[in-house]
Design a protein around this motif. Structure first.
Motif, PDB file in Angstrom:
ATOM      1  N   THR A  94       0.817  -1.204   0.000  1.00  0.00           N
ATOM      2  CA  THR A  94       0.000   0.000   0.000  1.00  0.00           C
ATOM      3  C   THR A  94       0.857   1.262   0.000  1.00  0.00           C
ATOM      4  O   THR A  94       0.468   2.283  -0.580  1.00  0.00           O
ATOM      5  N   ALA A  95       2.032   1.204   0.608  1.00  0.00           N
ATOM      6  CA  ALA A  95       2.919   2.365   0.654  1.00  0.00           C
ATOM      7  C   ALA A  95       3.352   2.810  -0.732  1.00  0.00           C
ATOM      8  O   ALA A  95       3.794   3.946  -0.915  1.00  0.00           O
ATOM      9  N   HIS A  96       3.210   1.945  -1.729  1.00  0.00           N
ATOM     10  CA  HIS A  96       3.632   2.311  -3.082  1.00  0.00           C
ATOM     11  C   HIS A  96       2.689   3.319  -3.733  1.00  0.00           C
ATOM     12  O   HIS A  96       2.989   3.824  -4.822  1.00  0.00           O
ATOM     13  N   ALA A  97       1.596   3.656  -3.065  1.00  0.00           N
ATOM     14  CA  ALA A  97       0.771   4.769  -3.534  1.00  0.00           C
ATOM     15  C   ALA A  97       1.560   6.079  -3.475  1.00  0.00           C
ATOM     16  O   ALA A  97       1.255   7.033  -4.192  1.00  0.00           O
ATOM     17  N   TRP A  98       2.588   6.130  -2.621  1.00  0.00           N
ATOM     18  CA  TRP A  98       3.441   7.313  -2.477  1.00  0.00           C
ATOM     19  C   TRP A  98       4.789   7.133  -3.185  1.00  0.00           C
ATOM     20  O   TRP A  98       5.693   7.944  -3.012  1.00  0.00           O
ATOM     21  N   HIS A  99       4.938   6.078  -3.979  1.00  0.00           N
ATOM     22  CA  HIS A  99       6.232   5.759  -4.569  1.00  0.00           C
ATOM     23  C   HIS A  99       6.810   6.913  -5.379  1.00  0.00           C
ATOM     24  O   HIS A  99       7.998   7.257  -5.250  1.00  0.00           O
ATOM     25  N   SER A 100       6.009   7.511  -6.245  1.00  0.00           N
ATOM     26  CA  SER A 100       6.542   8.554  -7.125  1.00  0.00           C
ATOM     27  C   SER A 100       7.056   9.748  -6.329  1.00  0.00           C
ATOM     28  O   SER A 100       8.096  10.337  -6.674  1.00  0.00           O
ATOM     29  N   ARG A 101       6.367  10.099  -5.235  1.00  0.00           N
ATOM     30  CA  ARG A 101       6.824  11.235  -4.435  1.00  0.00           C
ATOM     31  C   ARG A 101       8.092  10.891  -3.667  1.00  0.00           C
ATOM     32  O   ARG A 101       8.991  11.744  -3.511  1.00  0.00           O
ATOM     33  N   LEU A 102       8.221   9.665  -3.218  1.00  0.00           N
ATOM     34  CA  LEU A 102       9.450   9.237  -2.554  1.00  0.00           C
ATOM     35  C   LEU A 102      10.623   9.243  -3.541  1.00  0.00           C
ATOM     36  O   LEU A 102      11.714   9.725  -3.231  1.00  0.00           O
ATOM     37  N   GLN A 103      10.395   8.700  -4.727  1.00  0.00           N
ATOM     38  CA  GLN A 103      11.452   8.644  -5.731  1.00  0.00           C
ATOM     39  C   GLN A 103      11.860  10.043  -6.184  1.00  0.00           C
ATOM     40  O   GLN A 103      13.049  10.334  -6.365  1.00  0.00           O
ATOM     41  N   ASP A 104      10.876  10.933  -6.357  1.00  0.00           N
ATOM     42  CA  ASP A 104      11.180  12.297  -6.783  1.00  0.00           C
ATOM     43  C   ASP A 104      12.018  13.033  -5.748  1.00  0.00           C
ATOM     44  O   ASP A 104      12.908  13.826  -6.099  1.00  0.00           O
ATOM     45  N   ARG A 105      11.746  12.790  -4.463  1.00  0.00           N
ATOM     46  CA  ARG A 105      12.474  13.488  -3.403  1.00  0.00           C
ATOM     47  C   ARG A 105      13.907  12.971  -3.274  1.00  0.00           C
ATOM     48  O   ARG A 105      14.797  13.716  -2.854  1.00  0.00           O
TER      49      ARG A 105
END
Length: 242
Positions: A94-105
């Motif tokens: 479920t945490a992968h819903a935020w994956h793009s924001r984590l990767q971008d940061r």
């Protein structure tokens, strides 16, 4: 070998079990590379077990509350980066819903995507379709449906009643330490999905589902795929990449 990290704590038992899967994957990589299996040939790896607000509840809430899980995940990624990690795996679907924001940061990190890794794995085996067992948050985010569609794999979803049974197994079962209840809940849904979709393989798309289903009699004869195991193999591959 590259230093790698594991962003766990969601929940802690799943994070700890992911380390076991990663160690086994490292052994398989050593054997494939012709290395002696020894303590000295394991890559440096760090596990961050951090308390993170409930991901499913965040995705079901308003936009402001939905940001709450992001900050502790960002802080943990920062610590892993400071320890020298080059690649990070999150053993929480479920945490992968935020994956793009984590990767971008953290562009300097390779933040693996569990659904993408699982989709590529299924496509490489020629699997045409699979049924997904996951949290309500994972269904809401659509991360598996999107990843599987890009890989040409059809995704079957459970009914609302079956989803509720899965959530009962996760929260009242695994997270509460009641494994018999979790096994019953997951086993019932697994059998129903397999029967309805002609024996299609099942994706255990919550890292806590395999904790209860491992060796369960209810799943005898069913094809089970554990995305956490695929993610562990991907992390090991990155760790041993030159």
């Amino acid at each position: 070998m590259q230093v790698v990290g594991i962003l766990g704590g969601m929940g802690p038992a799943a994070g700890a079990d992911f380390v076991r899967l990663f160690v086994q994957s490292c052994i398989e990589r050593m054997q494939a590379l012709g290395l002696a299996v020894s303590d000295q040939h394991f890559p440096e790896h760090w596990l961050a077990q951090v308390p993170v607000p409930d991901r499913t509840r965040a995705l079901e809430a308003d936009a402001a509350w939905a940001q709450q899980p992001l900050e502790p995940m960002l802080q943990a990624l920062g610590r892993l980066a400071a320890l020298g990690a080059r690649c990070v795996a999150m053993p929480c679907n479920t945490a992968h819903a935020w994956h793009s924001r984590l990767q971008d940061r953290f562009p300097q990190l390779d933040v693996l995507h569990i659904a993408e890794e699982m989709a590529l794995n299924l496509a490489s085996q020629g699997v045409p379709a699979a049924a997904l067992m996951a949290t309500d948050g994972t269904y809401r985010s659509g991360v598996y449906e999107q990843a599987l569609a890009r890989a040409g794999v059809q995704c079957h979803l459970p009914t609302p009643a079956e989803r509720a049974r899965i959530m009962q197994g996760i929260y009242d079962g695994v997270k509460a330490g009641n494994m018999p209840l979790a096994q019953r809940c997951f086993g019932e849904v697994a059998q129903a999905l397999a029967q309805r979709h002609g024996g299609a393989p099942l994706l255990l798309g919550c890292t806590e589902i395999p904790l209860a289903l491992d060796g369960a009699a209810q799943t005898a004869g069913l094809r089970l795929f554990n995305p956490a195991q695929v993610l562990a193999q991907a992390l090991a591959q990155r760790a041993y990449a030159s």
